[in-house]
Design a protein around this motif. Structure first.
Motif, short mmCIF file in Angstrom:
data_model
loop_
_atom_site.label_atom_id
_atom_site.label_comp_id
_atom_site.label_asym_id
_atom_site.label_seq_id
_atom_site.Cartn_x
_atom_site.Cartn_y
_atom_site.Cartn_z
N LEU A 40 -4.85 -3.03 -0.36
CA LEU A 40 -5.48 -2.25 -1.42
C LEU A 40 -4.45 -1.47 -2.23
O LEU A 40 -4.50 -1.48 -3.47
CB LEU A 40 -6.52 -1.31 -0.80
CG LEU A 40 -7.72 -1.98 -0.13
CD1 LEU A 40 -8.61 -0.95 0.53
CD2 LEU A 40 -8.51 -2.81 -1.13
N ARG A 41 -3.52 -0.83 -1.55
CA ARG A 41 -2.48 -0.09 -2.27
C ARG A 41 -1.61 -1.04 -3.09
O ARG A 41 -1.27 -0.77 -4.24
CB ARG A 41 -1.61 0.70 -1.30
CG ARG A 41 -0.62 1.62 -1.97
CD ARG A 41 0.46 2.10 -1.04
NE ARG A 41 1.33 1.00 -0.57
CZ ARG A 41 2.45 1.18 0.11
NH1 ARG A 41 2.84 2.40 0.44
NH2 ARG A 41 3.19 0.15 0.51
N GLY A 42 -1.27 -2.18 -2.50
CA GLY A 42 -0.41 -3.14 -3.18
C GLY A 42 -1.07 -3.73 -4.42
O GLY A 42 -0.42 -3.93 -5.45
N ALA A 43 -2.38 -4.01 -4.31
CA ALA A 43 -3.09 -4.58 -5.47
C ALA A 43 -3.10 -3.59 -6.63
O ALA A 43 -2.82 -3.97 -7.78
CB ALA A 43 -4.51 -4.95 -5.06
N LEU A 44 -3.41 -2.34 -6.34
CA LEU A 44 -3.41 -1.33 -7.41
C LEU A 44 -2.01 -1.12 -7.97
O LEU A 44 -1.82 -1.03 -9.19
CB LEU A 44 -3.97 -0.01 -6.88
CG LEU A 44 -5.48 0.04 -6.63
CD1 LEU A 44 -5.86 1.33 -5.92
CD2 LEU A 44 -6.24 -0.08 -7.95
N THR A 188 1.75 -7.23 -1.39
CA THR A 188 0.28 -7.36 -1.43
C THR A 188 -0.16 -8.65 -0.74
O THR A 188 -1.15 -8.66 0.00
CB THR A 188 -0.21 -7.36 -2.88
OG1 THR A 188 0.23 -6.16 -3.53
CG2 THR A 188 -1.73 -7.41 -2.93
N LEU A 189 0.57 -9.73 -0.98
CA LEU A 189 0.25 -11.01 -0.32
C LEU A 189 0.39 -10.89 1.19
O LEU A 189 -0.44 -11.40 1.94
CB LEU A 189 1.17 -12.10 -0.86
CG LEU A 189 0.95 -13.51 -0.29
CD1 LEU A 189 -0.46 -14.00 -0.61
CD2 LEU A 189 1.99 -14.48 -0.84
N LEU A 190 1.43 -10.18 1.64
CA LEU A 190 1.58 -9.93 3.07
C LEU A 190 0.37 -9.21 3.62
O LEU A 190 -0.19 -9.60 4.65
CB LEU A 190 2.84 -9.08 3.32
CG LEU A 190 2.90 -8.34 4.67
CD1 LEU A 190 3.16 -9.31 5.80
CD2 LEU A 190 3.96 -7.23 4.66
N GLY A 191 -0.05 -8.15 2.94
CA GLY A 191 -1.21 -7.39 3.40
C GLY A 191 -2.47 -8.23 3.43
O GLY A 191 -3.27 -8.15 4.36
N LEU A 192 -2.64 -9.07 2.38
CA LEU A 192 -3.84 -9.91 2.31
C LEU A 192 -3.88 -10.90 3.46
O LEU A 192 -4.93 -11.11 4.09
CB LEU A 192 -3.86 -10.64 0.97
CG LEU A 192 -5.12 -11.45 0.65
CD1 LEU A 192 -6.35 -10.55 0.65
CD2 LEU A 192 -4.97 -12.16 -0.69
N MET A 193 -2.75 -11.53 3.75
CA MET A 193 -2.70 -12.49 4.86
C MET A 193 -2.94 -11.79 6.19
O MET A 193 -3.68 -12.28 7.05
CB MET A 193 -1.35 -13.21 4.87
CG MET A 193 -1.11 -14.11 3.67
SD MET A 193 0.55 -14.83 3.63
CE MET A 193 0.54 -15.77 5.16
N LEU A 210 -7.67 8.46 -1.82
CA LEU A 210 -6.38 8.47 -1.17
C LEU A 210 -5.59 7.20 -1.47
O LEU A 210 -4.38 7.25 -1.73
CB LEU A 210 -6.56 8.64 0.35
CG LEU A 210 -6.93 10.04 0.84
CD1 LEU A 210 -7.22 10.02 2.34
CD2 LEU A 210 -5.82 11.04 0.53
N ILE A 211 -6.26 6.05 -1.44
CA ILE A 211 -5.58 4.79 -1.76
C ILE A 211 -5.13 4.79 -3.22
O ILE A 211 -4.01 4.37 -3.54
CB ILE A 211 -6.51 3.59 -1.47
CG1 ILE A 211 -6.71 3.45 0.04
CG2 ILE A 211 -5.93 2.31 -2.05
CD1 ILE A 211 -7.71 2.40 0.43
N LEU A 212 -6.00 5.27 -4.11
CA LEU A 212 -5.62 5.37 -5.51
C LEU A 212 -4.40 6.29 -5.67
O LEU A 212 -3.45 5.98 -6.41
CB LEU A 212 -6.79 5.90 -6.33
CG LEU A 212 -6.54 6.12 -7.83
CD1 LEU A 212 -6.21 4.80 -8.52
CD2 LEU A 212 -7.76 6.77 -8.48
#
Length: 289
Positions: A40-44, A188-193, A210-212
């Protein structure tokens, strides 16, 4: 305001932003799985970096194949650094993990000497040895050796060192924002996998904020770190990197109620002192050259 003063303020701003992000992520770790946080953090962050790069006109791939390979290698190093650092962060006090990372000027100097053959005098080698002793005081192996989390912190330092050494080999034709965007997307790809292996937790408005906030502070850190390389003298600005430890001590005490014991503080002091000495010697060597 002189260029060096602006550079010092930007470096302190970068360190403050990254450390606040670390504190937010650690706070989120009590409610959300690590890979969900990274995703979530990586995508934003990727969205913010992409918009900023477009605004700056810094999105292009007009650099040679060697640099593209180096960017890919840097992304792989960043994956390891992110995973090991955040795992250690979830299980160690914020100030302790931050203090371990203060050894980076020492490890990068040693790595440059061993891999690239850059000259390092006996004084800097002695400082590196003392700095490593300070790092051992921070992670302190027990009767059964290092804890898993301490090993993760040391592996994070290894990965970040590799990342910085790779960055030093890139040509000036590679835009900083392209490297930053590639890094954000890869993490982000790492987190998604990784998130496919865990159950996601529904977000409420507090967790969402908090994530934002974490993504915004990461962007601020990236932006300041890019700007700082364009003003002032690196030798003057680099020591202000250690202000991150001050932020980590304050935030660790205010938010988590943690304050390092005297041995850890001694280790952190040794790491910072030897790092500053190494930077000073490097600056003197360049002036003589």
């Amino acid at each position: 305001m002189s260029p060096n003063t602006r550079g010092a303020l930007l470096m302190m701003g970068s360190m403050a932003a990254f450390t606040v992000n670390d504190a937010i992520v650690k706070l989120l770790g009590s409610s959300l799985p690590l890979f969900q946080i990274i995703t979530l953090r990586g995508a934003l962050t990727s969205v913010w970096v992409f918009l900023l790069a477009r605004h700056l006109g810094a999105l292009h791939l007009r650099f040679d194949r060697r640099d593209r390979v180096l960017v890919a290698m840097r992304c792989v190093s960043e994956i390891g650094a992110t995973f090991f650092f955040l795992t250690a962060l979830m299980n160690m006090p914020l100030a302790n993990v931050t203090a371990v990372l203060q050894a980076l000027p020492l490890t990068v100097t040693l790595g440059a000497a061993l891999i690239f053959g850059e000259p390092v005098g006996w004084r800097r080698m002695l400082a590196i040895g003392i700095g490593f002793c300070g790092m051992l005081l921070i992670v302190r192996p027990g009767p059964d050796g290092f804890t898993t989390h301490a090993i993760y912190a040391l592996l994070a330092v290894t990965c970040v060192t590799a990342r910085d050494l790779i960055t030093r080999r890139m040509s000036a034709h590679v835009p900083s924002m392209v490297v930053t965007l590639a890094t954000a997307l890869t993490v982000t790809l790492l987190g998604l996998m990784g998130s496919l292996t865990v159950s996601w937790v529904p977000l409420d408005w507090q967790l969402g904020l908090l994530i934002l906030g974490a993504s915004v502070f990461v962007l601020m850190g990236y932006l300041c770190s890019v700007m700082v390389m364009r003003v002032g003298e690196v030798g003057f600005i680099a020591p202000f990197r250690y202000t991150s430890l001050i932020w980590a001590l304050g935030l660790g005490w205010l938010i988590f109620g943690n304050w390092p014991d005297p041995v850890t503080m001694l280790g952190a002091g040794l790491v910072v002192a030897t790092g500053l000495f190494t930077l000073f010697r490097e600056r003197s060597r360049r002036r003589r050259g």
